[in-house]
Design a protein around this motif. Structure first.
Motif, PDB file in Angstrom:
ATOM      1  N   SER A  81       0.825  -1.222   0.145  1.00  0.00           N
ATOM      2  CA  SER A  81      -0.173  -0.055   0.158  1.00  0.00           C
ATOM      3  C   SER A  81       0.653   1.214  -0.072  1.00  0.00           C
ATOM      4  O   SER A  81       0.428   2.253  -0.644  1.00  0.00           O
ATOM      5  CB  SER A  81      -0.977   0.030   1.137  1.00  0.00           C
ATOM      6  N   LEU A  82       2.124   1.145   0.430  1.00  0.00           N
ATOM      7  CA  LEU A  82       2.812   2.465   0.421  1.00  0.00           C
ATOM      8  C   LEU A  82       3.863   2.757  -0.431  1.00  0.00           C
ATOM      9  O   LEU A  82       4.332   3.662  -0.726  1.00  0.00           O
ATOM     10  CB  LEU A  82       3.515   2.389   2.019  1.00  0.00           C
ATOM     11  N   HIS A  83       4.348   1.501  -1.165  1.00  0.00           N
ATOM     12  CA  HIS A  83       5.215   1.509  -2.369  1.00  0.00           C
ATOM     13  C   HIS A  83       6.611   2.158  -1.867  1.00  0.00           C
ATOM     14  O   HIS A  83       7.267   2.946  -2.481  1.00  0.00           O
ATOM     15  CB  HIS A  83       4.752   2.311  -3.539  1.00  0.00           C
ATOM     16  N   LEU A  84       6.920   1.940  -0.488  1.00  0.00           N
ATOM     17  CA  LEU A  84       8.429   2.385  -0.207  1.00  0.00           C
ATOM     18  C   LEU A  84       9.427   1.336  -0.801  1.00  0.00           C
ATOM     19  O   LEU A  84       9.391   0.135  -1.020  1.00  0.00           O
ATOM     20  CB  LEU A  84       8.779   2.301   1.461  1.00  0.00           C
ATOM     21  N   ARG A  85      10.626   1.878  -0.914  1.00  0.00           N
ATOM     22  CA  ARG A  85      11.826   1.234  -1.431  1.00  0.00           C
ATOM     23  C   ARG A  85      12.018   0.042  -0.300  1.00  0.00           C
ATOM     24  O   ARG A  85      12.498  -0.892  -0.331  1.00  0.00           O
ATOM     25  CB  ARG A  85      13.063   1.890  -1.473  1.00  0.00           C
ATOM     26  N   LYS A  86      12.167   0.580   0.869  1.00  0.00           N
ATOM     27  CA  LYS A  86      12.212  -0.388   2.098  1.00  0.00           C
ATOM     28  C   LYS A  86      11.249  -0.471   3.171  1.00  0.00           C
ATOM     29  O   LYS A  86      10.939   0.600   3.704  1.00  0.00           O
ATOM     30  CB  LYS A  86      13.755   0.123   2.929  1.00  0.00           C
ATOM     31  N   THR A  87      10.564  -1.463   3.361  1.00  0.00           N
ATOM     32  CA  THR A  87       9.335  -1.369   4.263  1.00  0.00           C
ATOM     33  C   THR A  87      10.129  -1.735   5.580  1.00  0.00           C
ATOM     34  O   THR A  87      10.895  -2.701   5.647  1.00  0.00           O
ATOM     35  CB  THR A  87       8.463  -2.522   4.094  1.00  0.00           C
ATOM     36  N   PRO A  88       9.802  -1.050   6.732  1.00  0.00           N
ATOM     37  CA  PRO A  88      10.362  -1.247   8.173  1.00  0.00           C
ATOM     38  C   PRO A  88      10.019  -2.553   8.675  1.00  0.00           C
ATOM     39  O   PRO A  88       8.863  -3.054   8.375  1.00  0.00           O
ATOM     40  CB  PRO A  88      10.028   0.219   8.941  1.00  0.00           C
TER      41      PRO A  88
END
Length: 121
Positions: A81-88
């Motif tokens: 859903s967020l399309h981050l490079r790195k999901t925490p």
């Protein structure tokens, strides 16, 4: 400038987590939980999610156990859903702030404060 980005991502994570937690089907996870606070590390590797429950700290701790078991599912949904490079990596922590808030509210209600009358006749 990076501080604003981290703050924005933190709020995005919190908003998405609220929606995702409603989909967790683990019976240990209460329907009355609330995401109180999210802390994300500067490199977006880790996120601490503070969870509170209306039923008290014991119910929050039980919900955290269920959320830890579902952390992979939650992280995958967050990633999509967020399309981050790195999901925490998610770390759930039980918090009793709702319970403390109710206690404070009850103490304020028990104070005997006289009502002021408006004498502008």
């Amino acid at each position: 400038m990076a501080g604003h980005r981290i703050d924005r991502i933190t709020e995005d994570i919190k908003r998405e987590l609220i929606h995702i937690l409603r989909e967790v089907k683990d019976p240990r996870v209460s329907d009355m939980i609330s995401v109180v606070k999210v802390d994300v590390s500067n490199d977006l590797s880790y996120a601490k999610i503070y969870i509170s429950d209306i039923g008290g700290i014991e119910k929050a701790k039980e919900s955290v156990k269920g959320l830890k078991a579902a952390a992979g599912f939650i992280r995958k949904r967050l990633s999509s859903s967020l399309h981050l490079r790195k999901t925490p990596e998610l770390k759930f922590i039980a918090d009793d702030s709702i319970e403390k808030g109710f206690d404070l509210f009850n103490k304020l209600n028990s104070l005997d404060i006289p009502e002021e009358t408006d004498d502008e006749n």
